[in-house]
Design an enzyme around this catalytic site. Structure first.
Site, PDB file in Angstrom:
ATOM      1  N   HIS A  31      39.048  32.197  29.534  1.00  0.00           N
ATOM      2  CA  HIS A  31      40.195  31.736  30.330  1.00  0.00           C
ATOM      3  C   HIS A  31      41.460  32.402  29.805  1.00  0.00           C
ATOM      4  O   HIS A  31      41.680  32.479  28.591  1.00  0.00           O
ATOM      5  CB  HIS A  31      40.315  30.217  30.220  1.00  0.00           C
ATOM      6  CG  HIS A  31      41.593  29.672  30.799  1.00  0.00           C
ATOM      7  ND1 HIS A  31      42.641  29.218  30.022  1.00  0.00           N
ATOM      8  CD2 HIS A  31      42.000  29.525  32.089  1.00  0.00           C
ATOM      9  CE1 HIS A  31      43.625  28.795  30.810  1.00  0.00           C
ATOM     10  NE2 HIS A  31      43.259  28.967  32.059  1.00  0.00           N
ATOM     11  N   ASN A  32      42.321  32.899  30.728  1.00  0.00           N
ATOM     12  CA  ASN A  32      43.566  33.571  30.337  1.00  0.00           C
ATOM     13  C   ASN A  32      43.315  34.511  29.163  1.00  0.00           C
ATOM     14  O   ASN A  32      43.936  34.406  28.094  1.00  0.00           O
ATOM     15  CB  ASN A  32      44.641  32.544  29.981  1.00  0.00           C
ATOM     16  CG  ASN A  32      45.192  31.852  31.228  1.00  0.00           C
ATOM     17  OD1 ASN A  32      44.830  32.191  32.354  1.00  0.00           O
ATOM     18  ND2 ASN A  32      46.066  30.881  31.026  1.00  0.00           N
ATOM     19  N   GLU A  50      39.536  36.929  32.617  1.00  0.00           N
ATOM     20  CA  GLU A  50      40.549  36.560  33.605  1.00  0.00           C
ATOM     21  C   GLU A  50      41.763  37.470  33.503  1.00  0.00           C
ATOM     22  O   GLU A  50      42.251  37.759  32.404  1.00  0.00           O
ATOM     23  CB  GLU A  50      40.975  35.107  33.421  1.00  0.00           C
ATOM     24  CG  GLU A  50      41.931  34.641  34.512  1.00  0.00           C
ATOM     25  CD  GLU A  50      42.258  33.167  34.436  1.00  0.00           C
ATOM     26  OE1 GLU A  50      42.764  32.629  35.445  1.00  0.00           O
ATOM     27  OE2 GLU A  50      42.032  32.551  33.381  1.00  0.00           O
ATOM     28  N   ASP A  84      45.567  37.592  35.202  1.00  0.00           N
ATOM     29  CA  ASP A  84      46.615  37.016  36.044  1.00  0.00           C
ATOM     30  C   ASP A  84      47.605  38.125  36.375  1.00  0.00           C
ATOM     31  O   ASP A  84      48.387  38.547  35.510  1.00  0.00           O
ATOM     32  CB  ASP A  84      47.315  35.872  35.315  1.00  0.00           C
ATOM     33  CG  ASP A  84      46.388  34.687  35.081  1.00  0.00           C
ATOM     34  OD1 ASP A  84      45.301  34.684  35.668  1.00  0.00           O
ATOM     35  OD2 ASP A  84      46.755  33.778  34.316  1.00  0.00           O
ATOM     36  N   HIS A 103      51.097  35.078  31.883  1.00  0.00           N
ATOM     37  CA  HIS A 103      50.894  33.705  32.347  1.00  0.00           C
ATOM     38  C   HIS A 103      52.138  33.302  33.115  1.00  0.00           C
ATOM     39  O   HIS A 103      53.202  33.118  32.521  1.00  0.00           O
ATOM     40  CB  HIS A 103      50.643  32.773  31.165  1.00  0.00           C
ATOM     41  CG  HIS A 103      50.010  31.486  31.553  1.00  0.00           C
ATOM     42  ND1 HIS A 103      49.992  30.379  30.731  1.00  0.00           N
ATOM     43  CD2 HIS A 103      49.362  31.111  32.677  1.00  0.00           C
ATOM     44  CE1 HIS A 103      49.355  29.390  31.322  1.00  0.00           C
ATOM     45  NE2 HIS A 103      48.973  29.814  32.512  1.00  0.00           N
ATOM     46  N   GLU A 134      43.609  36.687  39.339  1.00  0.00           N
ATOM     47  CA  GLU A 134      44.536  35.732  39.947  1.00  0.00           C
ATOM     48  C   GLU A 134      45.696  36.577  40.439  1.00  0.00           C
ATOM     49  O   GLU A 134      46.494  37.090  39.666  1.00  0.00           O
ATOM     50  CB  GLU A 134      44.989  34.708  38.908  1.00  0.00           C
ATOM     51  CG  GLU A 134      45.919  33.647  39.470  1.00  0.00           C
ATOM     52  CD  GLU A 134      46.420  32.701  38.408  1.00  0.00           C
ATOM     53  OE1 GLU A 134      47.655  32.607  38.252  1.00  0.00           O
ATOM     54  OE2 GLU A 134      45.583  32.077  37.729  1.00  0.00           O
TER      55      GLU A 134
END
Length: 772
Positions: free
Chosen positions: A274-275, A304, A306, A321, A355
């Protein structure tokens, strides 16, 4: 061979250090290095002259060592030598003797300018009790003065063994030995009886797994009792046998690729991050492409990204983020890092979870970077055998070997019309008050769309994210996926989750929905059977709630129990959930894929994680006696051990612990207590044994998490791990562990009398404590 790859990356455990080997990449990017070694000249040939070794105790705190050779052909030899040393050091790392050999080598190579071994280095290596070290050196007839030195030809392996046996005596092994014979040796027949009774799994079929032959027994005696011509073994020989390669706590075959890798991808648990870009907290942490390398080298298969709109004049999309103070890194740099490391540890497919908050122009840039940098590794079209049709399963990891799959919304080629965001659905980030980008009535948090939002036009979300909450209705939302980006999306397509019934009706195995941890927990509590069925057909991704600003993690086990494939964790935080994640994915060749149990895959089965009995599955009972520890701390302290089972909700919930040792002794503490017994472990393939060692004041000293189906019964030495799940060289536990088929209480007395006629002859003193 090394140079043509552009970079060589290897991850392994070497004396509790994760070692990575890279050719050229880091050293050539440093400006000072480029200037000193004239790397910008066309004929510098720096690729063939440089190597960088990266070490660290975790994925964040790393040290870089740059080396440059005077000639082109030297660097490949360096790489080959380091790879060979690393491979030999990492082989059979569960064998206790291997760790002791490493200590011997470490002492031998720490010589002074005269080529002698300073005794002070030995004192530093064993700081817990200096008097013991002094006595052990004297017993081995070695110099014991702090400023003395030892000649290398005097510090032999034999001398080291005597030193070690006096430093860390093993009275518990002599006690075990005495239960089989009162004589100072075991005959071949008695040793055979010991091996069959204690070192063999009673559940094994004797036809498929025959007992040791006479010649094999003889070979063991000759190996561990050299010079014995009478076929006898002493207590010392037994001790070295119990530290040898034949007594690994882990069934070695489980470490290799042992799962069937030809099942559809939804039938696997997949190691997920995650992230991925963050190295610390979620609000002000540093972002770096290095985290992508580290995660991939650890076997992670889902990362991931973003993505946000880059600023003029370059307009390079970047990763950060959203709506926080985390630093920014270029999308292109991340793609290059992924390309370098994607398949160094595992050959099986990598999923990149985008994302996307980028406009059509920069989406085209992103898609072009993926196509040009990944090349043939990027899967741009579905395989002919597996079209994107409802009711059609997607390919297996084997069929997608060496491929990179993009998880991104698959949309239209025209800008979408701005619409008011609909009411949140199950699985939407906005449905959970703790989710990223929560509405105003909840505490404000960073964006965490997780690919389930409605489409918004470019001018809503594409500006550089300010340090404040987005307006209500737009927080956590992604933009339209345009043609360039949509064209590289196939088998991993994000869908908004509506209901289990709706998903079943659509029957799209290539669909994936993301759920914040709290929503996932609620779905499991309410509809566990339906969630398992959903995960049998298609995919789900679980991610941490937005209030975990410190990048802590949730417990992944409940989600694995429900069959969730992509259980994404914060890899920069090595807490218990990450320790569990890292421990389980060590197996199956560290491929990043673990095949789910049959009851979670077959369409004719119904599986309820909360059940008390599973048809066709024989429950297990695990018994473990903690005999002793070795070198548990650098200080002279009292220690204790905790044991628990991690598995289904219906598995034993007791957490046992030993009493604190009577005296402050971390070198060879002994516990003489009854075994810890965990009865009725419902689904052994989904359960793990966790052992944790603490000081009396509660300080963590080491731990180990072992999947039940990989544990080897018998007397075993268990090498402990650090909080970062790195192998600790010296700290270990000596245990007797036994796994049997569970027998209900009504039949227990009969079976005990039948199979254990001598039960009760072992001497015990105190009972284990149950942790309240």
């Amino acid at each position: 061979q090394f140079i043509s790859a552009g970079r060589v990356c290897v991850q392994l455990d070497l004396s509790a250090i994760r070692l990575f080997i890279f050719i050229f990449r880091y050293s050539s990017q440093h400006p000072k290095v480029r200037n000193v070694f004239n790397l910008d000249f066309p004929d510098s040939n720096h690729l063939s002259k440089s190597i960088t070794i990266v070490t660290g105790m975790d994925m964040v705190n790393l040290t870089y060592y740059n080396f440059f050779a005077s000639k082109e052909k030297i660097t490949p030899n360096w790489a080959a030598d380091v790879l060979a040393i690393a491979y030999n050091a990492s082989r059979n790392n569960s064998c206790r003797q291997i760790f002791l050999d490493k200590i011997f080598v470490r002492i031998c190579i720490h010589t002074n300018k005269d080529g002698k071994i300073p005794v002070k280095h030995i004192y530093k290596m064993f700081p817990a009790d200096k008097k013991r070290v002094e006595s052990a050196l004297a017993a081995a007839h070695l110099p014991k003065g702090k400023y003395d030195t030892i000649k290398p030809d005097v510090f032999t392996e034999a001398a080291f063994k005597i030193f070690l046996m006096n430093l860390c005596p093993r009275p518990e092994i002599y006690e075990i030995f005495s239960t089989y014979t009162a004589k100072p040796f075991m005959t071949k027949d008695i040793f055979t009886k010991f091996l069959n009774e204690k070192q063999r799994d009673s559940r094994l079929n004797e036809e498929l797994f025959p007992r040791l032959r006479a010649d094999q027994i003889k070979a063991l005696i000759e190996k561990y009792e050299p010079g014995s011509n009478k076929g006898q073994i002493s207590p010392e020989g037994l001790m070295f046998y119990l530290m040898g390669s034949e007594t690994s706590i882990i069934i070695q075959d489980r470490l290799a690729t042992c799962n069937d890798m030809t099942q559809p991808i939804p039938h696997y648990f997949i190691k997920s991050s995650h992230n991925t870009y963050l190295t610390a907290g979620q609000f002000s942490g540093v972002s770096t492409p290095e985290m992508y390398r580290q995660c991939l080298l650890s076997g992670c298969r889902c990362l991931e990204l973003d993505c946000w709109k880059g600023k003029p004049p370059d307009e390079e999309p970047y990763i950060t983020h959203g709506f926080t103070m985390t630093t920014e890194i270029l999308f292109k740099d991340v793609i290059e890092a992924i390309n370098e490391s994607a398949f160094k540890t595992s050959p099986f497919p990598v999923v990149l979870s985008f994302e996307n908050h980028v406009d059509s122009y920069q989406q085209e840039k992103m898609a072009n970077y993926c196509r040009t940098i990944f090349g043939d590794a990027l899967l741009t079209e579905p395989l002919e055998k597996y079209p994107l049709k409802p009711g059609q399963q997607i390919p297996s990891p084997s069929e997608l070997m060496g491929k990179i799959l993009i998880k991104n919304k698959k949309g239209h080629d025209k800008p979408a019309i701005v619409e008011q965001a609909p009411l949140p659905e199950v699985g939407d980030a906005a449905t959970d008050p703790a989710a990223p980008g929560a509405p105003p009535e909840a505490p404000a948090g960073p964006v965490g769309s997780e690919s389930e939002a409605v489409d918004l036009s470019d001018d809503v979300l594409l500006s550089s994210p300010p340090l404040l909450s987005l307006p209500q209705g737009t927080a956590g939302q992604e933009v339209t996926a345009y043609e360039a980006m949509s064209s590289i999306v196939n088998y991993i397509q994000p869908n908004k989750f509506m209901s289990f019934e709706n998903s079943k009706k659509k029957n799209k195995s290539y669909g994936i929905s993301s759920f914040v941890e709290t929503k996932g927990e609620a779905m499991i509590a309410k509809s566990a059977v339906e969630f398992v069925e959903y995960n049998r057909r298609q995919m789900s991704r679980i991610y941490p709630k937005g209030t975990r600003m410190d990048s802590s993690n949730y417990n992944p086990q409940p989600f694995w129990n429900a069959g969730c494939q992509f259980v994404a964790l914060n890899y920069q935080t090595m807490d218990f959930p990450m320790q569990l994640n890292m421990a389980l994915f060590e197996y199956n060749g560290r491929s990043g894929y673990l095949l789910k149990h049959d009851v979670m895959r077959r369409s004719d089965k119904k599986f309820d994680p909360f059940c008390e009995r599973i048809d066709t599955i024989i429950a297990n009972t695990l018994s473990i006696k903690i005999y002793s520890g070795q070198f548990l701390s650098d200080k002279s302290v009292k220690t204790g051990v905790e044991a628990e089972i991690i598995g289904l909700p219906g598995d034993p919930k007791k957490k046992f612990r030993t009493k604190w040792t009577a005296t402050a002794n971390a070198i060879n503490p002994v516990w003489n207590e009854e075994p810890f017994v965990f009865e009725k472990i419902l689904l052994p393939e989904m359960a793990s044994l966790r052992l944790v060692v603490h000081e009396e004041n509660g300080k963590f000293l080491g731990h180990r998490i072992l999947p039940l189906d990989a544990i080897q019964s018998g007397f075993q030495h268990i090498a402990l791990r650090s909080e970062g799940n790195m192998v600790l060289t010296l700290p270990a536990l000596f245990v007797y562990i036994e796994i049997k088929d569970y027998i209900p209480a009504a039949f227990a007395d009969f079976t005990d009398a039948l199979f254990n006629p001598t039960k009760g002859t072992e001497k015990t003193t105190t009972k284990p404590q149950e942790v309240k």
